[in-house]
Design an enzyme around this catalytic site. Sequence first.
Site, mmCIF file in Angstrom:
data_model
loop_
_atom_site.group_PDB
_atom_site.id
_atom_site.type_symbol
_atom_site.label_atom_id
_atom_site.label_comp_id
_atom_site.label_asym_id
_atom_site.label_seq_id
_atom_site.Cartn_x
_atom_site.Cartn_y
_atom_site.Cartn_z
ATOM 1 N N ASP A 274 0.809 -1.120 -0.116
ATOM 2 C CA ASP A 274 -0.049 0.111 -0.006
ATOM 3 C C ASP A 274 0.912 1.529 0.001
ATOM 4 O O ASP A 274 0.641 2.359 -0.703
ATOM 5 C CB ASP A 274 -0.978 -0.065 1.207
ATOM 6 C CG ASP A 274 -2.229 -0.843 0.995
ATOM 7 O OD1 ASP A 274 -2.268 -1.412 -0.298
ATOM 8 O OD2 ASP A 274 -2.858 -0.974 2.237
ATOM 9 N N GLU B 297 10.471 -3.001 -3.062
ATOM 10 C CA GLU B 297 10.531 -4.104 -2.373
ATOM 11 C C GLU B 297 9.235 -4.190 -1.470
ATOM 12 O O GLU B 297 9.174 -3.806 -0.291
ATOM 13 C CB GLU B 297 11.881 -4.451 -1.676
ATOM 14 C CG GLU B 297 13.076 -4.441 -2.483
ATOM 15 C CD GLU B 297 13.095 -5.659 -3.286
ATOM 16 O OE1 GLU B 297 12.576 -6.644 -2.972
ATOM 17 O OE2 GLU B 297 13.890 -5.487 -4.320
ATOM 18 N N CYS C 206 9.244 -10.669 5.126
ATOM 19 C CA CYS C 206 8.535 -10.387 3.907
ATOM 20 C C CYS C 206 8.332 -11.844 2.929
ATOM 21 O O CYS C 206 7.653 -12.060 2.447
ATOM 22 C CB CYS C 206 9.071 -9.328 3.190
ATOM 23 S SG CYS C 206 10.891 -9.706 2.681
ATOM 24 N N GLU D 137 -1.511 -10.675 3.776
ATOM 25 C CA GLU D 137 0.099 -10.550 4.342
ATOM 26 C C GLU D 137 -0.373 -10.439 5.862
ATOM 27 O O GLU D 137 -0.705 -9.476 6.033
ATOM 28 C CB GLU D 137 0.749 -9.809 3.883
ATOM 29 C CG GLU D 137 2.258 -9.754 4.533
ATOM 30 C CD GLU D 137 3.368 -8.870 4.098
ATOM 31 O OE1 GLU D 137 2.790 -7.590 4.067
ATOM 32 O OE2 GLU D 137 4.326 -9.023 3.753
#
Length: 597
Positions: A291, A310, A344, A441
């Site tokens: 976002d 990234e 991540c 996520e």
Amino acid sequence: MGQHGGKAQDGQSSSNVNRAYDVLKKLTPKACGGPRLEEQACRRRSASACPDSQLPATLTALNLALAFVQLLIDGKWEDAAGSKTFEDLDPRTGEKLVDVAEAQAEDVDRAVRAAKKCLPYFPFNLGYPPQAYDDGPWPRMTAEKRSRVMFRLTDLVESKTIDVPGTAQHFRYFGGFCDKIEGSTIPVAQEGFTAYTLREPIGVVGQIIPWNFPILMAGWKLAPALAAGCTIVLKVSQYTPLSALRLGELALEAGVPPGVLNILPGKGSVCGDALATHPLLDKVAFTGSTDVGRRIMEGASQHIKPVTLELGGNSPVVVCGDADLEAAVRGAHEALFFNMGQACECGARLFVQEGIYDEFVRRSIELAKNRKVGDPFDETSTQGPLVSQKQVDKVLKYVELGKKEGAKLGCGGGRWGDQGFYVEPTLFYDVEDDMAIARDEIFGPVQVILKFGTIDEVIRRANATEYGLAGAVWTQSIDTMQALTRGIKAGTVWVNTHHVMDAAVPFGGYKSSGYGREHGGAVLEHYTQAGRCAYPGMLLVSKGRCRLATQDQRSAASYKQQEQSPMLRHSCPLPLQTKSVYVPLPKSKEQRSWVIM
Ligand code: NAD
Ligand code: MN
């Protein structure tokens, strides 16, 4: 900040951090490094939320008065505009650790101007060799000297900071690149011309990083940009400001000239936004959520700035029926719970083939239940706190959604303890693709297990996500391995392992996981640009001076024209959609089973 006793330039607050880290190193020698793949070290690393979280015990132990930490601008430690500060909290207790200067838009502007001052300025001056086209101390320094500075920094990082073998590897790897950034000579079709490219630093870069591996993320960003000769304003997360400030201090000690590296702790909406949209920046490099990445890209469009991103992930781990079961259970477990799931590239969606599914789930629950939550300073802890209350709330919100949408809760699901930011190791199974816990996520210690039948089916389901950061495949069949590593749309795919990364291997996202690559030669494409020169006749080089064989005005004009062409000045070479596949070498079975960095 008078009440804190420090002055802007005396470096007192930073030397407090300094001392704290030195003491810390003595207190916990093993947690400070050790063999990278050593199991003990892995366990401890995965138990610590961030280097910052280790400071309080040091402070308590030695009663150090660490009152205030400042911004690094132009080689000096300074207060933020209006002496604004924020509290850096200890994730173990939720209590204040230290006040940190909170960079404001004015500070961002000062930092960018400091970086600009040390910058490649490209006057049309053919009387000097290429390096001297640049005015500033960093790009003007010979590449060999720049490389030495980076090696000094590598040594300092290894000897004086904590637990950072990966960060050190990045500085060493890219330190070696400084004098190997080469252009090419190009035979051209037009008679009487030859052409060559110069790889020039792109300029002042703004870098914005998240909190989940604070010092490593700083290393990933800084090392290639420094190697390329860029100057930098690094904005670090308000949740983890300290280790990057320490790194800045070491960079000055290593000989990085003042102004080349500026470090600003601060909030995204204030400091981050002011940096990403600053008109004097030549490039923005961002690591963080998808976002915010979208906003960064929008902001950069104002001044046509190249951006690399990234971003988030929702990486599949695919365990096939023929996998080494115990190795896969342990590997998938670490793929998720490493760093409390705040990675991540974590194995967020675990697809297990139907024949082994029930046994796999049973063993996974057992492993998750056996995690020992506690203070990361406790040698026996295997799971520490999350980074913040905000993160705890977010994770618990997903746990509730998981229950509501009908996933089966294998264990955990709540807060742990009565203070700090701890969440129980949590596991859901029988999860469906469209449940929120599979779609989004989560970024916490919540394992999500789904069942699959065929390889074709799992490839389709694994790819049914906006993300494409990483993936892992557990199988003993070379055909299945080939089908899955090629089938999964992601920038990194691991085979029978997870989390392995290397400064030399490209890393980055497909799809909404980002744009561009970090690590390896690939990242240098983003920090340099090819200036093209076309000269009639030959280029004569003598005694370090370089001039044209024929002083032809046409050549001068053509160079000038190209320099000013917005396309050439601003074009960022399109990164290829590189995929990196890590495949284990034949080692003993035990080693192969869960090599986690
Ligand atoms: P985040 O996007 O909230 O913040 C990242 C950074 O951006 C922080 O420094 C933040 O202060 C700043 N920021 C926030 N709003 C901003 C704005 N409007 N303008 C400019 N800067 C702004 O992410 P986070 O919570 O710090 O980190 C977790 C996320 O990072 C996860 O999504 C994770 O997947 C991702 N991540 C990706 C990688 C990768 O290599 N792809 C690595 C680590 C983390
Ligand atoms: Mn912190």
